[in-house]
Enzyme design. Sequence first.
Site, PDB file in Angstrom:
ATOM      1  CB  THR A 142      20.067  27.930  -3.575  1.00  0.00           C
ATOM      2  OG1 THR A 142      19.215  27.400  -4.564  1.00  0.00           O
ATOM      3  CG2 THR A 142      19.232  28.516  -2.471  1.00  0.00           C
TER       4      THR A 142
ATOM      5  CG  ASP B 255      19.107  27.901 -11.334  1.00  0.00           C
ATOM      6  OD1 ASP B 255      18.255  28.314 -10.540  1.00  0.00           O
ATOM      7  OD2 ASP B 255      19.226  26.692 -11.653  1.00  0.00           O
ATOM      8  CB  SER B 256      23.277  24.166 -11.085  1.00  0.00           C
ATOM      9  OG  SER B 256      22.193  23.431 -10.612  1.00  0.00           O
ATOM     10  CB  SER B 257      18.558  24.873 -14.502  1.00  0.00           C
ATOM     11  OG  SER B 257      18.012  24.553 -13.254  1.00  0.00           O
TER      12      SER B 257
ATOM     13  CB  THR C 224      21.212  10.466  -7.659  1.00  0.00           C
ATOM     14  OG1 THR C 224      20.226  10.882  -8.567  1.00  0.00           O
ATOM     15  CG2 THR C 224      20.538   9.683  -6.544  1.00  0.00           C
TER      16      THR C 224
ATOM     17  CG  ASP D   2      18.023  22.443  -9.243  1.00  0.00           C
ATOM     18  OD1 ASP D   2      17.691  21.923  -8.158  1.00  0.00           O
ATOM     19  OD2 ASP D   2      17.477  23.453  -9.715  1.00  0.00           O
TER      20      ASP D   2
ATOM     21  CB  THR E  68      18.538  -0.198 -12.957  1.00  0.00           C
ATOM     22  OG1 THR E  68      17.228  -0.303 -12.397  1.00  0.00           O
ATOM     23  CG2 THR E  68      19.487   0.303 -11.884  1.00  0.00           C
ATOM     24  CD  GLN E  69      12.452   2.857 -15.534  1.00  0.00           C
ATOM     25  OE1 GLN E  69      11.355   3.107 -15.071  1.00  0.00           O
ATOM     26  NE2 GLN E  69      12.708   2.913 -16.827  1.00  0.00           N
ATOM     27  CB  CYS E  70      15.902   0.495  -9.447  1.00  0.00           C
ATOM     28  SG  CYS E  70      14.691  -0.707  -9.954  1.00  0.00           S
TER      29      CYS E  70
END
Length: 342
Positions: A15, A59-61, A167, A92, A278-280
């Site tokens: 961006t 675009d970083s995707s 993250t 991203d 962990t997904q936490c």
Amino acid sequence: MLSKAKILLIYTGGTIGMKKDFETGALRAFNFSKLLQRIPELKQLDCEVETISFDKPIDSSNMNPEKWAKIATIIADNYPSFDGFVVLHGSDTMSYSASALSFMLENLAKPVIFTGSQLPIGDLRTDAKENLITAIQIASLRENGKPVISEVCLYFEYKLYRGNRTTKINAEHFKAFTSPNYPDLVESGVHLKLNSELFLPLKSNLQLKVHKNLDKHVAIIKMFPGISEVVLTAILNIPNLKGIILETYGAGNAPTEDWFIKLLKKAINKGLHIINVTQCSAGSVSMGQYETSTSLKEIGVISGKDITTEAAITKLMYLLGQKIAPNEFKKIFETSLRGEMV
Ligand code: ASP
């Protein structure tokens, strides 16, 4: 007198350098030289800034291991001539890229700082200028002629983080990143507050080693109540699959049902590496703390401890590319290589 620090600004896209397409209204990358014209403040910095750009900014995707290798090559080729590197990158996938580069650049003894922005540089309310200018300033910090920072970091909205601890948490706030399990390295206010005790130690006597061979035979499985045997079987039987990041619940917990443990056990016995994260959004895997993770430990699942999913998947690709002996893999994965886990 010490000469001015030399910083190489590497523009990959994102961006920060995008502009609205008048027909569609979508944001697209535009020419990097124009980006620099929009930041005359760069000339006021007490360092020399040179720039290099991807031929086609993305675009970083669209980021991938081949493009990570491209960034690593630019850094390696220019390593002797510069004191630090700032990588402009879309937000991203920035945490994936910062994590990947941290593994790819072994014995790094200079700063590599990823940054970008939520609004294009030309926007009146842009966050791009502060992010870019402070990232460059931090990259040029030196003490007794040596770089203050010698690791891959991410700078965004007044904070410098260890890159492989970050993250992306917000798609619209300027505070788009967090480092849930490791404190901020630098806080930017009226002064830069350096939390030096948290930095990785400088390895100035070791030679930089660049690892570009990342193995893409990997997958991420996010657990959810109701995940079925057919789904898991299908994934575990993907031809040539070598490693899986298993996002479990809480402190590394998963169903205790027979079919689930048997499938994982069979896959591990066939040579697949399974890493428990962990997904936490914060905290650590601690296999054996609950009954629901005891079997995972027993069948040889690898503990991702407090690693992020971004760092786990890139560490997995990196270690698979290193051709490590199968019986060493678990021990090496569970060791912190670049400060990515406890
Ligand atoms: N989609 C953009 C990208 O990651 C978003 C950003 O730059 O922040 O390239």
